[in-house]
Scaffold this motif. Structure first.
Motif, short mmCIF file in Angstrom:
data_model
loop_
_atom_site.label_atom_id
_atom_site.label_comp_id
_atom_site.label_asym_id
_atom_site.label_seq_id
_atom_site.Cartn_x
_atom_site.Cartn_y
_atom_site.Cartn_z
N ILE A 294 0.84 -1.20 0.00
CA ILE A 294 0.00 0.00 0.00
C ILE A 294 0.87 1.25 0.00
CG2 ILE A 294 -1.63 1.34 1.40
CD1 ILE A 294 -2.76 -1.43 2.32
N LEU A 295 1.88 1.27 0.84
CA LEU A 295 2.76 2.44 0.90
C LEU A 295 3.44 2.70 -0.44
CD1 LEU A 295 4.30 4.69 2.30
CD2 LEU A 295 5.83 2.96 3.28
N LEU A 296 3.97 1.66 -1.07
CA LEU A 296 4.64 1.82 -2.36
C LEU A 296 3.66 2.31 -3.43
CD1 LEU A 296 6.94 -1.31 -2.28
CD2 LEU A 296 7.72 1.05 -2.60
N THR A 297 2.47 1.75 -3.44
CA THR A 297 1.47 2.14 -4.44
C THR A 297 1.13 3.62 -4.33
OG1 THR A 297 0.51 -0.08 -4.53
CG2 THR A 297 -0.88 1.74 -5.25
N PHE A 298 0.89 4.08 -3.12
CA PHE A 298 0.49 5.48 -2.96
C PHE A 298 1.66 6.45 -3.12
CE2 PHE A 298 -3.33 3.45 -1.54
CZ PHE A 298 -4.33 4.34 -1.91
N LEU A 299 2.87 6.00 -2.86
CA LEU A 299 4.02 6.84 -3.17
C LEU A 299 4.18 6.99 -4.68
CD1 LEU A 299 6.66 5.69 -0.54
CD2 LEU A 299 5.83 8.03 -0.86
N ILE A 300 3.99 5.92 -5.42
CA ILE A 300 4.06 5.99 -6.88
C ILE A 300 2.98 6.94 -7.40
CG2 ILE A 300 3.65 4.65 -8.99
CD1 ILE A 300 5.09 2.31 -7.53
N ARG A 301 1.79 6.87 -6.82
CA ARG A 301 0.71 7.78 -7.20
C ARG A 301 1.11 9.23 -6.92
NH1 ARG A 301 -5.25 8.79 -4.56
NH2 ARG A 301 -3.92 9.61 -2.90
N GLN A 302 1.69 9.49 -5.76
CA GLN A 302 2.09 10.84 -5.39
C GLN A 302 3.19 11.38 -6.32
OE1 GLN A 302 0.94 12.97 -3.08
NE2 GLN A 302 2.48 14.51 -3.60
N LEU A 303 4.19 10.55 -6.59
CA LEU A 303 5.33 11.00 -7.39
C LEU A 303 4.96 11.32 -8.83
CD1 LEU A 303 8.03 8.51 -6.06
CD2 LEU A 303 7.82 10.95 -5.52
N ALA A 304 3.85 10.75 -9.32
CA ALA A 304 3.43 11.01 -10.70
C ALA A 304 3.13 12.49 -10.93
CB ALA A 304 2.20 10.16 -11.04
N ASN A 305 2.65 13.18 -9.90
CA ASN A 305 2.26 14.59 -10.04
C ASN A 305 2.98 15.49 -9.05
OD1 ASN A 305 0.32 14.16 -12.16
ND2 ASN A 305 -1.07 13.31 -10.61
N ASP A 306 4.15 15.05 -8.61
CA ASP A 306 4.92 15.83 -7.63
C ASP A 306 6.38 15.87 -8.07
OD1 ASP A 306 6.13 16.96 -5.44
OD2 ASP A 306 5.14 15.70 -3.95
N PRO A 307 6.68 16.71 -9.08
CA PRO A 307 8.04 16.72 -9.64
C PRO A 307 9.11 17.13 -8.63
CG PRO A 307 6.74 18.55 -10.51
CD PRO A 307 5.78 17.65 -9.79
N THR A 435 10.40 -0.80 1.32
CA THR A 435 10.02 0.43 0.61
C THR A 435 11.23 1.11 0.00
OG1 THR A 435 8.16 0.73 2.14
CG2 THR A 435 8.88 2.65 0.88
N LEU A 436 12.31 1.25 0.77
CA LEU A 436 13.49 1.96 0.28
C LEU A 436 14.17 1.21 -0.86
CD1 LEU A 436 15.04 3.23 3.64
CD2 LEU A 436 13.64 4.50 2.00
N VAL A 437 14.28 -0.09 -0.74
CA VAL A 437 14.93 -0.87 -1.81
C VAL A 437 14.11 -0.77 -3.09
CG1 VAL A 437 15.62 -3.17 -2.56
CG2 VAL A 437 16.08 -2.45 -0.22
N ALA A 438 12.79 -0.92 -2.99
CA ALA A 438 11.95 -0.87 -4.19
C ALA A 438 12.02 0.50 -4.85
CB ALA A 438 10.51 -1.22 -3.82
N LEU A 439 11.95 1.57 -4.07
CA LEU A 439 11.98 2.91 -4.64
C LEU A 439 13.33 3.23 -5.27
CD1 LEU A 439 9.99 4.93 -1.96
CD2 LEU A 439 9.33 4.55 -4.34
N HIS A 440 14.41 2.68 -4.73
CA HIS A 440 15.74 2.92 -5.30
C HIS A 440 15.77 2.54 -6.77
CE1 HIS A 440 20.13 3.18 -5.46
NE2 HIS A 440 20.12 2.01 -6.08
N TYR A 441 15.20 1.39 -7.10
CA TYR A 441 15.23 0.94 -8.49
C TYR A 441 14.09 1.52 -9.32
CZ TYR A 441 18.83 -2.22 -6.87
OH TYR A 441 19.99 -2.72 -6.34
#
Length: 480
Positions: A294-307, A435-441
């Motif tokens: 859930i955390l990864l999904t919503f971070l991906i959603r946030q980053l799409a519109n948060d340059p 979370t950190l490992v997944a976001l790194h890549y």
């Protein structure tokens, strides 16, 4: 079964429950009860809360009760008289009061098992918690970073690379399922892992059923069947792991099952029974699987519109990558450098906590703010009650990772995504690593934009974005 017979049985059961609830409501205590109403027998306010969660208006539902009754009010949820408490002082009271026992809805108890860490208290809770912490202590977690790194890279290569569009939520659930399967159960890919995947897909369907009746075609029935099947698989894994330990083919650090089987008390007897291992493996799986996905999904959603956030995050991870050789896995020391990324993770947990709230049960008559809470009643706390309080977190609807640069600004027990006190979530560090490992890549290999103009989500009971969050992918130049 004939529908008329089912309806007749339901009517009889409701009548019996009405009598039981009515009797239970007769005051057996002295003092002033909190304001509010217990509502209809059995159902109470359960349907209203569930409707609000599914309509993504649960925060407003809570606030409406606070506006009407104040920060302490009574209601009935899932067949049990309940007191809703809100605010940092209430959270502290809930998390640190020895007269309160953890309590999940009866549906959760039946699905997960009654010997799990969420239900136990006293010496049993301390014993189980200590056993699970053996698996999650820092020197053990260091060993898992490389395994998680390998699972993340493999997942992205197989499910993201070469794709123009992907649906994020199911893929994040698949990723975290694979990681948990490996580290909890020692399962490589194959038929056993596939069988567990099918079971855990449905195991949470009926956890918040309004009435915990095992009836055909209900979500609760699906959950019970999935739980029974998963428990049989885990029992088989326990037998195989015992044999591997005896042959020297596994060690205490191999996975959670091996760790728990290896623990003994002062007399040399095993610390946990097989049933306790099964029950707590199920809880650990659900917690580790759902929170991170859930955390990864919503971070991906946030980053799409948060340059701005995305740029800062990419810079942090590119700096880390420069210090490593081609194809070299991340280490525990690398994760310590991802400070901005984890602040963003904490801010997302504040805005969209994976767990809406949980229950405690009064083991004796207790008082809070001048009100009596009778023995046997349950108490509900919700994360949003403090997370979205503008007096604690200014502009609460705004995504602002800088809030967590100095966490002493907010009162204690205000940020409660992982709870607090003696029962604070033991898997929060594991969630951070995943979370950190997944976001790194992810941020180094891809750019993305949302496919849906409408950017909403519902809770059922966990948050889920519209259509699972489909995104369009753009592949960056190859990164190690």
């Amino acid at each position: 079964m004939d529908l008329s017979l089912v309806l007749a049985l339901v009517a009889v059961a409701l009548s019996v429950l009405f009598l039981l609830v009515t009797r239970a409501r007769k005051p057996r205590h002295r003092g002033k009860l909190p304001p509010g109403s217990l509502g209809l027998p059995v159902i109470g306010q359960s349907l209203g809360l569930l409707r609000a969660m599914r309509a993504n208006t649960s925060e407003q539902w809570i606030q409406d009760r606070v506006d009407r009754y104040g920060p302490v009010s009574k209601l009935s949820l899932f067949g049990t008289p309940t007191v809703l408490l809100t605010g940092p002082a209430a959270n502290k009271f809930l998390f640190f009061n020895a007269a309160l026992a953890s309590q999940q809805p009866r549906t959760v108890q039946r699905i997960v098992g009654e010997r799990n860490i969420l239900e136990l208290m006293g010496a049993d809770h301390k014993r189980i918690r200590g056993a699970l912490l053996e698996f999650l202590k820092p020197d053990m977690l260091r060993l898992y970073v490389g395994k998680i790194d390998g699972e993340v890279r493999r997942h992205l290569d197989e499910n993201w690379a070469g794709s123009r569009t992907v649906t994020v939520m199911p893929l994040m659930k698949k990723l975290t399922f694979d990681i948990i399967s490996l580290l909890l159960f020692g399962l490589e890919r194959g038929t056993v892992r596939d069988a567990l995947a099918g079971d855990f897909k449905h195991i949470m369907d009926g956890t918040w059923a309004v009435v915990p009746w095992d009836l055909p075609l209900t979500a609760f029935r699906r959950s019970l069947k999935a739980s029974a099947s998963a428990r049989r698989v885990i029992a088989g894994i326990i037998r195989e792991t015992k044999a591997k330990l005896e042959r020297g083919e596994a060690s205490r650090s191999s996975d959670l099952i091996a760790c728990l089987l290896s623990l003994t008390d002062d007399s040399g007897a095993r610390l946990l029974s097989d049933k306790e291992i099964v029950d707590n493996a199920v809880v650990s799986f659900i917690a580790g699987h759902d929170t991170s996905s859930i955390l990864l999904t919503f971070l991906i959603r946030q980053l799409a519109n948060d340059p701005d956030t995305l740029t800062a995050m990419v810079h942090e991870h590119e700096e880390i990558a420069k210090s490593k050789g081609d194809g070299e896995a991340l280490t525990w020391e690398d994760l310590a450098k991802m400070k901005f990324t984890w602040r963003a993770g904490q801010e997302m947990l504040r805005l969209v906590p994976p767990v809406f709230g949980t229950f405690r049960r009064a083991t004796q008559d207790i008082e809070f703010e001048g009100y009596v809470i009778p023995k046997g009643w349950q108490l509900l706390w919700t994360a949003a009650a403090t997370h979205m309080d503008g007096s604690i977190f200014p502009e609460p609807d705004k995504f602002n990772p800088s809030r967590f640069e100095n966490q002493s600004v907010a009162p204690p027990c205000s940020f409660v995504a992982f709870g607090a006190g003696p029962r604070i979530c033991i898997g929060m560090e594991f969630t951070r690593i995943e979370t950190l490992v997944a976001l790194h890549y992810l941020v180094r290999r891809f750019r993305w934009k949302l496919c849906c103009k409408e950017n909403t989500f519902v809770r059922d009971p966990a948050p889920s974005p519209l259509h699972g969050l489909p995104i369009e992918l753009e592949h960056k130049a190859a990164s190690p």
